[in-house]
Scaffold this motif. Structure first.
Motif, PDB file in Angstrom:
ATOM      1  N   MET A 104      -1.234   3.722  -4.209  1.00  0.00           N
ATOM      2  CA  MET A 104      -2.057   2.585  -3.790  1.00  0.00           C
ATOM      3  C   MET A 104      -1.557   1.287  -4.423  1.00  0.00           C
ATOM      4  O   MET A 104      -1.478   0.249  -3.741  1.00  0.00           O
ATOM      5  CB  MET A 104      -3.514   2.840  -4.180  1.00  0.00           C
ATOM      6  CG  MET A 104      -4.454   1.712  -3.824  1.00  0.00           C
ATOM      7  SD  MET A 104      -4.549   1.406  -2.031  1.00  0.00           S
ATOM      8  CE  MET A 104      -5.327   2.940  -1.494  1.00  0.00           C
ATOM      9  N   MET A 105      -1.203   1.346  -5.703  1.00  0.00           N
ATOM     10  CA  MET A 105      -0.698   0.147  -6.379  1.00  0.00           C
ATOM     11  C   MET A 105       0.625  -0.303  -5.773  1.00  0.00           C
ATOM     12  O   MET A 105       0.889  -1.507  -5.658  1.00  0.00           O
ATOM     13  CB  MET A 105      -0.528   0.437  -7.875  1.00  0.00           C
ATOM     14  CG  MET A 105      -0.302  -0.805  -8.709  1.00  0.00           C
ATOM     15  SD  MET A 105      -1.727  -1.908  -8.640  1.00  0.00           S
ATOM     16  CE  MET A 105      -1.053  -3.368  -9.441  1.00  0.00           C
ATOM     17  N   ASN A 106       1.460   0.645  -5.379  1.00  0.00           N
ATOM     18  CA  ASN A 106       2.738   0.288  -4.758  1.00  0.00           C
ATOM     19  C   ASN A 106       2.524  -0.452  -3.436  1.00  0.00           C
ATOM     20  O   ASN A 106       3.240  -1.414  -3.131  1.00  0.00           O
ATOM     21  CB  ASN A 106       3.570   1.552  -4.520  1.00  0.00           C
ATOM     22  CG  ASN A 106       4.102   2.140  -5.805  1.00  0.00           C
ATOM     23  OD1 ASN A 106       4.183   1.452  -6.828  1.00  0.00           O
ATOM     24  ND2 ASN A 106       4.470   3.399  -5.780  1.00  0.00           N
ATOM     25  N   LYS A 107       1.550  -0.020  -2.658  1.00  0.00           N
ATOM     26  CA  LYS A 107       1.266  -0.716  -1.388  1.00  0.00           C
ATOM     27  C   LYS A 107       0.773  -2.135  -1.635  1.00  0.00           C
ATOM     28  O   LYS A 107       1.116  -3.064  -0.891  1.00  0.00           O
ATOM     29  CB  LYS A 107       0.231   0.081  -0.597  1.00  0.00           C
ATOM     30  CG  LYS A 107       0.769   1.394  -0.042  1.00  0.00           C
ATOM     31  CD  LYS A 107      -0.301   2.115   0.768  1.00  0.00           C
ATOM     32  CE  LYS A 107       0.251   3.428   1.326  1.00  0.00           C
ATOM     33  NZ  LYS A 107      -0.781   4.159   2.114  1.00  0.00           N
ATOM     34  N   LEU A 108      -0.023  -2.295  -2.692  1.00  0.00           N
ATOM     35  CA  LEU A 108      -0.518  -3.639  -3.007  1.00  0.00           C
ATOM     36  C   LEU A 108       0.629  -4.572  -3.378  1.00  0.00           C
ATOM     37  O   LEU A 108       0.691  -5.717  -2.912  1.00  0.00           O
ATOM     38  CB  LEU A 108      -1.532  -3.564  -4.153  1.00  0.00           C
ATOM     39  CG  LEU A 108      -2.870  -2.895  -3.843  1.00  0.00           C
ATOM     40  CD1 LEU A 108      -3.732  -2.837  -5.106  1.00  0.00           C
ATOM     41  CD2 LEU A 108      -3.614  -3.641  -2.742  1.00  0.00           C
ATOM     42  N   THR A 109       1.524  -4.090  -4.226  1.00  0.00           N
ATOM     43  CA  THR A 109       2.630  -4.949  -4.666  1.00  0.00           C
ATOM     44  C   THR A 109       3.651  -5.181  -3.557  1.00  0.00           C
ATOM     45  O   THR A 109       4.287  -6.240  -3.514  1.00  0.00           O
ATOM     46  CB  THR A 109       3.330  -4.323  -5.878  1.00  0.00           C
ATOM     47  OG1 THR A 109       3.766  -2.983  -5.554  1.00  0.00           O
ATOM     48  CG2 THR A 109       2.400  -4.247  -7.077  1.00  0.00           C
ATOM     49  N   LEU A 110       3.798  -4.213  -2.658  1.00  0.00           N
ATOM     50  CA  LEU A 110       4.787  -4.358  -1.593  1.00  0.00           C
ATOM     51  C   LEU A 110       4.326  -5.312  -0.488  1.00  0.00           C
ATOM     52  O   LEU A 110       5.147  -6.070   0.062  1.00  0.00           O
ATOM     53  CB  LEU A 110       5.106  -2.989  -0.990  1.00  0.00           C
ATOM     54  CG  LEU A 110       6.091  -2.108  -1.746  1.00  0.00           C
ATOM     55  CD1 LEU A 110       6.138  -0.714  -1.138  1.00  0.00           C
ATOM     56  CD2 LEU A 110       7.482  -2.720  -1.747  1.00  0.00           C
ATOM     57  N   TYR A 111       3.051  -5.279  -0.168  1.00  0.00           N
ATOM     58  CA  TYR A 111       2.600  -6.012   1.012  1.00  0.00           C
ATOM     59  C   TYR A 111       1.498  -7.038   0.708  1.00  0.00           C
ATOM     60  O   TYR A 111       1.551  -8.171   1.206  1.00  0.00           O
ATOM     61  CB  TYR A 111       2.097  -5.016   2.073  1.00  0.00           C
ATOM     62  CG  TYR A 111       3.145  -4.010   2.451  1.00  0.00           C
ATOM     63  CD1 TYR A 111       4.258  -4.377   3.200  1.00  0.00           C
ATOM     64  CD2 TYR A 111       3.038  -2.677   2.033  1.00  0.00           C
ATOM     65  CE1 TYR A 111       5.236  -3.453   3.543  1.00  0.00           C
ATOM     66  CE2 TYR A 111       4.005  -1.745   2.377  1.00  0.00           C
ATOM     67  CZ  TYR A 111       5.104  -2.130   3.122  1.00  0.00           C
ATOM     68  OH  TYR A 111       6.063  -1.222   3.446  1.00  0.00           O
ATOM     69  N   LEU A 112       0.509  -6.655  -0.087  1.00  0.00           N
ATOM     70  CA  LEU A 112      -0.614  -7.550  -0.300  1.00  0.00           C
ATOM     71  C   LEU A 112      -0.228  -8.760  -1.149  1.00  0.00           C
ATOM     72  O   LEU A 112      -0.608  -9.899  -0.828  1.00  0.00           O
ATOM     73  CB  LEU A 112      -1.772  -6.798  -0.965  1.00  0.00           C
ATOM     74  CG  LEU A 112      -3.081  -7.579  -1.082  1.00  0.00           C
ATOM     75  CD1 LEU A 112      -3.589  -7.991   0.300  1.00  0.00           C
ATOM     76  CD2 LEU A 112      -4.146  -6.764  -1.815  1.00  0.00           C
TER      77      LEU A 112
END
Length: 363
Positions: free
Chosen positions: A221-229
């Motif tokens: 979940m943290m990876n998705k936040l840093t990649l896109y959000l």
């Protein structure tokens, strides 16, 4: 209240402005270039200071990835006892030499600098004051003549302390006058490039994670936040960030991307060299082809000889007792007669037949 942050930030900014001002001059565009580079090198100064903590953070993350299976076992074992789980986790981390707080240090130190730079940039053009009033007020460590230089600097027509969502009265306070379109034309390209740099930095960091780490739902979940959000956040909130802060964000991510590449490859090289050294040591200790393995020969001490002699005598005595027809087995190398009967010669005693013959001769 936060003067302990504002003064160092303004001081470093002013020192770098003097360095680049000597190169580019102090005109409208030259002053803007020197102030923009001052913001960039403010970031570089901070990141140089945080280089060792960043290396410690990377090594700590790699060590944690190595004993991730042990962490999962503890989480499963103490699922209903949070205090015991925390104690065992701390014990496991201390055994492996991992300090979780070391990974938070670079982020914790960058946040105050970002806040301090935002405040210093806004203090150049204080709301409610005219241009003539602002140029007569020092900005923390920056003297009044350099405050005037900053306010007159224009980067393609836009001041570094301006931003897209700036109020009209604040925008009109700049002298000479600044149009909002000039601010938009400078801010949007910086926002796009900063967003791309944020995405690339996050992608490079995620690519270095192991499968055990990425399998964790929280990490995913943290990876998705840093990649896109986060990159989208730069685009969404970039309208409220001053041009100087956009330079800060862009240079910070560019430095992070280059630093990650350098540090990760250096650690990979060190680990590969350590593995090769272990293999070489193992090969040096192994026997060469065709060479017989060396066996350790046990040396018998002199103190064992009497015991061996006694054991031999006891063995010979046992064999003599077990010999059939009342005859005794030869001992100490005595010969066996032709009839197959063995006779034992005892010093001082004559055989029975010899005594009988001697008695007959006397008669």
């Amino acid at each position: 209240m936060l003067n302990f942050i504002y003064y160092p930030v303004s001081g470093i900014l002013w020192v770098w402005h003097k360095v680049f001002g000597a190169i580019f001059g102090d005109g409208a565009f030259g002053g803007a270039a020197s102030w923009a580079l001052s913001v960039v090198f403010l970031v570089f100064t901070l990141r140089v200071i945080l280089f060792k903590p960043f290396v410690a953070q990377v090594k700590s993350m790699r060590k944690m990835a190595e004993f991730q299976p042990e962490i999962k076992k503890l989480q499963k074992k103490y699922a209903n006892d949070k205090q015991k789980l925390a104690a065992e986790m701390q014990k496991l981390q201390s055994e492996h030499g991992v300090n979780p707080l070391a990974g938070c240090l670079p982020i914790l130190l960058q946040a105050p600098v970002f806040i301090g730079l935002n405040h210093v940039l806004r203090s150049f053009n204080r709301p409610g004051l005219s241009y003539d009033q602002n140029i007569k007020i020092a900005n923390y460590w920056i003297p009044t003549e350099d405050v005037q230089s900053f306010l007159q600097a224009r980067l393609f027509g836009a001041p570094l302390s301006s931003y897209i969502a700036m109020a009209d009265n604040e925008l009109n306070a700049f002298v000479p006058h600044v149009g909002r379109l000039d601010v938009i034309l400078v801010s949007i390209p910086l926002m796009i490039v900063a967003s791309i740099a944020t995405h690339l930095t996050a992608r490079h960091n995620v690519a270095r994670q192991t499968a055990a780490v990425t399998a964790n739902p929280q990490t995913a979940m943290m990876n998705k936040l840093t990649l896109y959000l986060f990159p989208l956040g730069v685009l969404a909130f970039g309208a409220f960030l001053q041009i100087g802060l956009l330079f800060y964000w862009l240079s910070n991510n560019a430095w992070t991307l280059g630093q990650q590449y350098f540090v990760y490859h250096r650690i990979d090289r060190e680990e590969a060299e350590a593995k090769a050294k272990k293999v070489e040591q193992r090969n040096n200790l192994a026997p060469k082809p065709g060479q017989k393995p060396m066996q350790q020969v046990r040396k018998v001490g002199k103190s064992a000889e009497p015991a061996d002699t006694t054991d031999a005598a006891e063995t010979a005595s046992a064999e003599s007792e077990s010999t059939g027809n009342g005859s005794s087995a030869p001992a100490n190398g005595s010969a066996v007669n032709g009839s197959g009967d063995a006779s034992t010669k005892i010093p001082g005693l004559a055989p029975d037949r010899a005594r009988k013959k001697q008695s007959r001769k006397r008669r």
